[in-house]
Design a protein around this motif. Structure first.
Motif: not given
Length: 372
Positions: A240-268
């Motif tokens: 309901e919260m849209g929280y991803p589960l590893h092994g389903q929504d996020i995997t080694l084949d999915v990047t943070p950009n694809q998963a909408g998790l760019g906010w959890a990346v220190g781009w600088k």
């Protein structure tokens, strides 16, 4: 003891208590954990949304990175910028593959001081995260695996503060922060974190006191409507919260950009695993993104079901799907190609029929007022 492919499943230090409460068990990351209690997933889910629930999530990993420069090492490997938080704060972060940028795991980092950072990864990936961190650790930095020495209890829901107050534990501290308290001559870390979207806490305690801590919290929570909750309700709540589960929504084949998790990346930051490839993808734009799908009919999506453009253009598969007890509708997530209009209606193949779903932004349920 149950087995997976001949390997005995690990058990929580609270296993006997779950048996006594009539829990149904399922395998999670090599552990036998309670799926639901006799109350059922919907009642357990509702207890968290409207009152309070208690979960045993002791299957989660516990890694301590320790030694001179430990915090700096974690910051140079994991995605988020640990330098933005201080002692007593926690941070959601990602362990990405250095070559591909794919997500090895998502985890919480607890910053104790420059020489001690506690990491809580998912059960199935804990050993792999430990292996990668150990392989690259500079001299003097150690990665200690405490996976089987500590329990994790989650008190989640609108009445969670009242429950902690009743046992004399700290409550009301800032979101993504933690405090320490003594319980039966043993230290307990009380974290303002959780996976439900509701106000709540996660308590990390040594196995030796986990049983009496569970008993005390359950007793204190009864007047506030507390129910013991299994990982079935945890899954409906996080979906309901849209929280991803590893092994389903996020995997080694999915990047943070694809998963909408760019906010959890220190781009600088100057360095973190996968930095170069992820920056390149960020600049060009990912080819797919994790989206929410809301049923317009009666169907309930499940992982692996085909998602298509109406009328018949196959796109991808459902990564997470369930019935939402809050919305009383089917909800799901899928990695939808970015060429698809964000407002397009999508079809999901549910058994022999295709049902129509609206593409929607996450989360499905807004609990921000209750969580703050």
């Amino acid at each position: 003891m149950a087995e997976v492919s001949g390997t005995p499943l690990l058990q929580s230090p609270l296993h006997d208590r779950h048996v006594a409460l009539g829990a149904k068990f399922a395998e999670f990351g090599g552990w036998s954990m309670p799926l639901e209690y006799p109350s059922g997933v919907v009642k357990e889910h509702t207890a968290v949304r409207e009152a309070v629930g208690i979960f045993d999530v002791s299957h989660l990993g516990k890694l301590m990175v320790t030694g001179p420069g430990a915090a700096g090492y974690v910051n140079a490997t994991l995605s988020n910028d640990l330098g933005k938080i201080r002692h007593g704060k926690a941070q959601y972060t990602l362990c990405c593959d250095a070559e591909t940028g794919g997500i090895v795991d998502d985890l919480i980092a607890y910053f104790e001081d420059d020489e001690h950072v506690l990491l809580v990864p998912n059960a199935a990936n804990s050993a792999e995260v430990a292996r990668r961190l150990t392989a690259g650790a500079p001299e003097g930095v150690r990665v200690l695996d405490h996976h089987r020495q500590y329990a994790v209890l989650a008190v989640q829901g609108t009445n969670s503060d009242e429950v902690l107050d009743a046992v004399g534990f700290p409550s009301g501290h800032e979101y993504m922060s933690f405090a320490e308290v003594e319980f039966e001559d043993s230290g307990v870390v009380v974290c303002r974190t959780g996976y439900t979207g509701e106000r709540g806490y996660e308590l990390i305690a040594r196995n030796e006191v986990a049983g009496s801590l569970w008993d005390r919290l359950l007793e204190a929570g009864t007047p506030f409507g507390m129910l013991p909750c299994g990982l079935g309700a945890r899954d409906t709540l996080r979906t309901e919260m849209g929280y991803p589960l590893h092994g389903q929504d996020i995997t080694l084949d999915v990047t943070p950009n694809q998963a909408g998790l760019g906010w959890a990346v220190g781009w600088k930051k100057d360095a973190f695993w996968g930095r170069d490839v992820l920056l390149k993808e960020k600049e060009s734009g990912p080819q797919r993104r994790l989206r929410g799908l809301l049923a317009l009919e009666r169907g309930i999506p499940r992982p692996g079901m085909l998602v298509s453009l109406v009328p018949d253009v196959p796109l991808c598969e459902i990564t997470s799907g369930t019935y939402s007890p809050t919305l009383r509708k089917g909800i799901g997530m899928a990695l939808v190609p970015t060429f698809v209009d964000p407002e397009a209606e999508l079809g999901v193949q549910i058994r022999t029929r295709r049902e129509i779903f609206a593409s929607t932004k996450l989360p499905f349920v807004d609990t921000s007022v209750r969580e703050s």
